[in-house]
Design a protein around this motif. Structure first.
Motif, PDB file in Angstrom:
ATOM      1  N   PRO A 121       0.812  -1.230   0.000  1.00 50.62           N
ATOM      2  CA  PRO A 121       0.000   0.000   0.000  1.00 50.62           C
ATOM      3  C   PRO A 121       0.842   1.276   0.000  1.00 50.62           C
ATOM      4  N   TYR A 122       1.807   1.330  -0.885  1.00 53.39           N
ATOM      5  CA  TYR A 122       2.671   2.497  -0.963  1.00 53.39           C
ATOM      6  C   TYR A 122       2.598   3.112  -2.358  1.00 53.39           C
ATOM      7  N   CYS A 123       2.771   4.406  -2.410  1.00 50.97           N
ATOM      8  CA  CYS A 123       3.025   5.101  -3.686  1.00 50.97           C
ATOM      9  C   CYS A 123       1.994   4.764  -4.755  1.00 50.97           C
ATOM     10  N   GLY A 124       0.728   4.735  -4.361  1.00 49.11           N
ATOM     11  CA  GLY A 124      -0.329   4.457  -5.321  1.00 49.11           C
ATOM     12  C   GLY A 124      -0.525   2.990  -5.612  1.00 49.11           C
ATOM     13  N   GLY A 125       0.223   2.127  -4.937  1.00 51.66           N
ATOM     14  CA  GLY A 125       0.082   0.679  -5.113  1.00 51.66           C
ATOM     15  C   GLY A 125       1.260   0.057  -5.829  1.00 51.66           C
ATOM     16  N   ILE A 126       1.902  -0.898  -5.178  1.00 50.12           N
ATOM     17  CA  ILE A 126       3.016  -1.646  -5.759  1.00 50.12           C
ATOM     18  C   ILE A 126       2.640  -3.120  -5.733  1.00 50.12           C
ATOM     19  N   GLU A 127       2.518  -3.730  -6.905  1.00 47.51           N
ATOM     20  CA  GLU A 127       2.142  -5.141  -6.974  1.00 47.51           C
ATOM     21  C   GLU A 127       3.374  -6.005  -7.214  1.00 47.51           C
ATOM     22  N   VAL A 128       3.477  -7.077  -6.452  1.00 49.70           N
ATOM     23  CA  VAL A 128       4.588  -8.011  -6.561  1.00 49.70           C
ATOM     24  C   VAL A 128       4.290  -9.055  -7.635  1.00 49.70           C
ATOM     25  N   ILE A 129       5.248  -9.245  -8.547  1.00 53.05           N
ATOM     26  CA  ILE A 129       5.130 -10.273  -9.581  1.00 53.05           C
ATOM     27  C   ILE A 129       6.293 -11.243  -9.377  1.00 53.05           C
ATOM     28  N   TYR A 130       5.983 -12.453  -8.969  1.00 50.05           N
ATOM     29  CA  TYR A 130       7.027 -13.454  -8.729  1.00 50.05           C
ATOM     30  C   TYR A 130       7.542 -13.957 -10.075  1.00 50.05           C
ATOM     31  N   THR A 131       8.805 -13.702 -10.362  1.00 49.31           N
ATOM     32  CA  THR A 131       9.398 -14.039 -11.662  1.00 49.31           C
ATOM     33  C   THR A 131      10.686 -14.839 -11.465  1.00 49.31           C
ATOM     34  N   PRO A 132      10.577 -16.066 -10.986  1.00 45.71           N
ATOM     35  CA  PRO A 132      11.775 -16.871 -10.713  1.00 45.71           C
ATOM     36  C   PRO A 132      12.487 -17.285 -11.994  1.00 45.71           C
ATOM     37  N   GLY A 133      13.698 -17.768 -11.809  1.00 43.39           N
ATOM     38  CA  GLY A 133      14.509 -18.242 -12.928  1.00 43.39           C
ATOM     39  C   GLY A 133      15.883 -17.611 -12.893  1.00 43.39           C
ATOM     40  N   HIS A 134      15.923 -16.286 -12.875  1.00 51.51           N
ATOM     41  CA  HIS A 134      17.215 -15.613 -12.726  1.00 51.51           C
ATOM     42  C   HIS A 134      17.811 -15.965 -11.366  1.00 51.51           C
ATOM     43  N   SER A 135      16.958 -16.030 -10.374  1.00 47.91           N
ATOM     44  CA  SER A 135      17.285 -16.582  -9.054  1.00 47.91           C
ATOM     45  C   SER A 135      16.017 -17.254  -8.551  1.00 47.91           C
ATOM     46  N   PRO A 136      16.109 -18.083  -7.507  1.00 45.92           N
ATOM     47  CA  PRO A 136      14.903 -18.775  -7.023  1.00 45.92           C
ATOM     48  C   PRO A 136      13.811 -17.820  -6.541  1.00 45.92           C
ATOM     49  N   GLY A 137      14.222 -16.679  -5.993  1.00 52.23           N
ATOM     50  CA  GLY A 137      13.250 -15.754  -5.411  1.00 52.23           C
ATOM     51  C   GLY A 137      13.149 -14.422  -6.118  1.00 52.23           C
ATOM     52  N   HIS A 138      13.453 -14.384  -7.394  1.00 53.13           N
ATOM     53  CA  HIS A 138      13.405 -13.119  -8.129  1.00 53.13           C
ATOM     54  C   HIS A 138      11.969 -12.597  -8.220  1.00 53.13           C
ATOM     55  N   VAL A 139      11.802 -11.306  -7.962  1.00 55.02           N
ATOM     56  CA  VAL A 139      10.499 -10.654  -8.138  1.00 55.02           C
ATOM     57  C   VAL A 139      10.660  -9.423  -9.007  1.00 55.02           C
ATOM     58  N   SER A 140       9.596  -9.091  -9.711  1.00 59.86           N
ATOM     59  CA  SER A 140       9.475  -7.818 -10.401  1.00 59.86           C
ATOM     60  C   SER A 140       8.331  -7.065  -9.733  1.00 59.86           C
ATOM     61  N   LEU A 141       8.209  -5.783 -10.039  1.00 61.42           N
ATOM     62  CA  LEU A 141       7.221  -4.950  -9.353  1.00 61.42           C
ATOM     63  C   LEU A 141       6.477  -4.081 -10.358  1.00 61.42           C
ATOM     64  N   TYR A 142       5.181  -3.946 -10.146  1.00 61.50           N
ATOM     65  CA  TYR A 142       4.355  -3.113 -11.025  1.00 61.50           C
ATOM     66  C   TYR A 142       3.825  -1.927 -10.233  1.00 61.50           C
ATOM     67  N   LEU A 143       4.140  -0.731 -10.714  1.00 58.48           N
ATOM     68  CA  LEU A 143       3.665   0.507 -10.095  1.00 58.48           C
ATOM     69  C   LEU A 143       2.400   0.937 -10.829  1.00 58.48           C
ATOM     70  N   LYS A 144       1.269   0.719 -10.210  1.00 54.82           N
ATOM     71  CA  LYS A 144      -0.021   0.924 -10.868  1.00 54.82           C
ATOM     72  C   LYS A 144      -0.230   2.375 -11.288  1.00 54.82           C
ATOM     73  N   GLN A 145       0.154   3.296 -10.433  1.00 52.47           N
ATOM     74  CA  GLN A 145      -0.131   4.709 -10.681  1.00 52.47           C
ATOM     75  C   GLN A 145       0.537   5.231 -11.945  1.00 52.47           C
ATOM     76  N   THR A 146       1.755   4.781 -12.212  1.00 53.35           N
ATOM     77  CA  THR A 146       2.498   5.257 -13.377  1.00 53.35           C
ATOM     78  C   THR A 146       2.621   4.201 -14.476  1.00 53.35           C
ATOM     79  N   LYS A 147       1.968   3.065 -14.293  1.00 49.49           N
ATOM     80  CA  LYS A 147       2.018   1.967 -15.265  1.00 49.49           C
ATOM     81  C   LYS A 147       3.468   1.589 -15.598  1.00 49.49           C
ATOM     82  N   THR A 148       4.255   1.501 -14.529  1.00 50.26           N
ATOM     83  CA  THR A 148       5.686   1.212 -14.675  1.00 50.26           C
ATOM     84  C   THR A 148       6.010  -0.176 -14.150  1.00 50.26           C
TER      85      THR A 148
END
Length: 245
Positions: A150-177
Motif C-alpha cells: 500500500p505504498y506510492c499508489g500501489g506496488i504489486e509483486v510479480i514473482y518471476t523466478p529463474g534468474h534466481s529462485p526468489g526473483h520478483v518484479s514490481l508493477y507501479l499501478k499509478q504510473t504503469k511502470t
C-alpha cells in the motif's frame, strides 16, 4: 513539506573489468515515505544519497528497501543504508531468496566453494574478498506473488523466478511502470530476456515473462539498461517465441 508521489530511476556507475557499468535502482515515494528498490554493490551509500538529493525526497525519508533478488549488485549497499539511517527501515524480499540474503546460505552466483581454483585465481583480490564476505541483511517482510503493497499508489509483486529462485518484479499501478529487476535487460533501446550467463534456470526465467502480459505497462525499468518507454508486449512475445521452442 509534503511532496507528490513519484518514481525515479537512479544511475549508479561502477568500474568493472576496465569498463563502466551502470546499475539502475528505482526510487519511489509518496507523502509518507520513500522506498528504494535494489541497492547497488557494497560501498555505494554515498552515491545513493547523492542521487536521492537530486529528487524531491531526501535520504531521511527512506522507509523501506525492496530487494528484487539475492545478487550482490542488488543487495550490496543495503547494510550500509540500514546502518546510516536514524530510523527503522523495513526490508522486503521473497522467501526463496531469504536464506541467501540473510547469510544462512552463500549467495548462489558468488559462492567460491563452487568455483575451480583457476576461476578463483582469476578474480581480483577485492572481488575475491567480497565473494567470501558478502553483505547480509535481515528480511523483515516476505513478498508473495500478487501481493499489493500500500505504498506510492500501489506496488504489486510479480514473482518471476529463474534468474534466481526468489526473483520478483514490481508493477507501479499509478504510473504503469514495470520494475523488471533482472527479468529483462535493455540494449540498443530494445528489450531482451535475462542474461543467459547469469540466469540459474533460463527456461523458468523466460516462462516468467508471460506474467507481464497481464499488465498495462507504459514504462519498463531494467536494472541493466535502464528505462524503456513504450509497450513491452511485442518484445516479450518475441522473447517467448524465440526461447520457448
Amino acid at each position: 513539506m509534503k511532496v507528490a508521489s513519484g518514481v525515479e530511476m537512479i544511475e549508479l556507475k561502477i568500474a568493472a573489468m576496465g569498463n563502466e557499468v551502470v546499475l539502475n535502482p528505482t526510487l519511489v515515494w509518496d507523502n509518507d515515505m520513500s522506498i528504494l528498490i535494489d541497492t547497488g554493490i557494497p560501498g555505494q551509500l554515498e552515491a545513493i544519497k547523492e542521487a536521492m538529493d537530486k529528487t524531491p525526497v531526501s535520504f531521511n525519508t527512506l522507509g523501506a528497501i525492496i530487494l528484487t533478488h539475492q545478487d550482490i549488485d542488488h543487495i550490496g549497499s543495503a547494510p550500509q543504508l540500514l546502518k546510516e539511517s536514524n530510523k527503522d527501515i523495513m526490508v522486503y524480499a521473497h522467501k526463496e531468496d531469504q536464506p541467501y540474503i540473510e547469510g544462512d546460505l552463500p549467495l548462489i552466483k558468488t559462492d567460491t566453494s563452487r568455483m575451480s581454483q583457476q576461476e578463483l585465481e582469476a578474480l581480483p583480490n577485492e572481488v575475491r574478498y567480497l565473494y567470501n564476505n558478502p553483505p547480509k541483511i535481515e528480511i523483515n517482510k516476505l513478498l508473495e506473488d500478487g501481493q499489493k503493497l500500500p505504498y506510492c499508489g500501489g506496488i504489486e509483486v510479480i514473482y518471476t523466478p529463474g534468474h534466481s529462485p526468489g526473483h520478483v518484479s514490481l508493477y507501479l499501478k499509478q504510473t504503469k511502470t514495470l520494475i523488471a529487476g533482472d527479468a529483462m535487460v535493455k540494449m540498443n533501446n530494445q528489450l531482451h530476456g535475462p542474461v543467459k550467463q547469469t540466469t540459474l534456470d533460463l527456461t523458468i526465467a523466460i516462462k516468467s515473462l508471460e506474467k507481464f502480459l497481464d499488465y498495462d505497462i507504459e514504462n519498463v525499468i531494467c536494472y541493466h539498461g535502464g528505462l524503456f518507454k513504450g509497450d513491452p508486449r511485442p518484445y516479450i512475445l518475441n522473447i517467448l517465441k524465440e526461447e520457448l521452442v
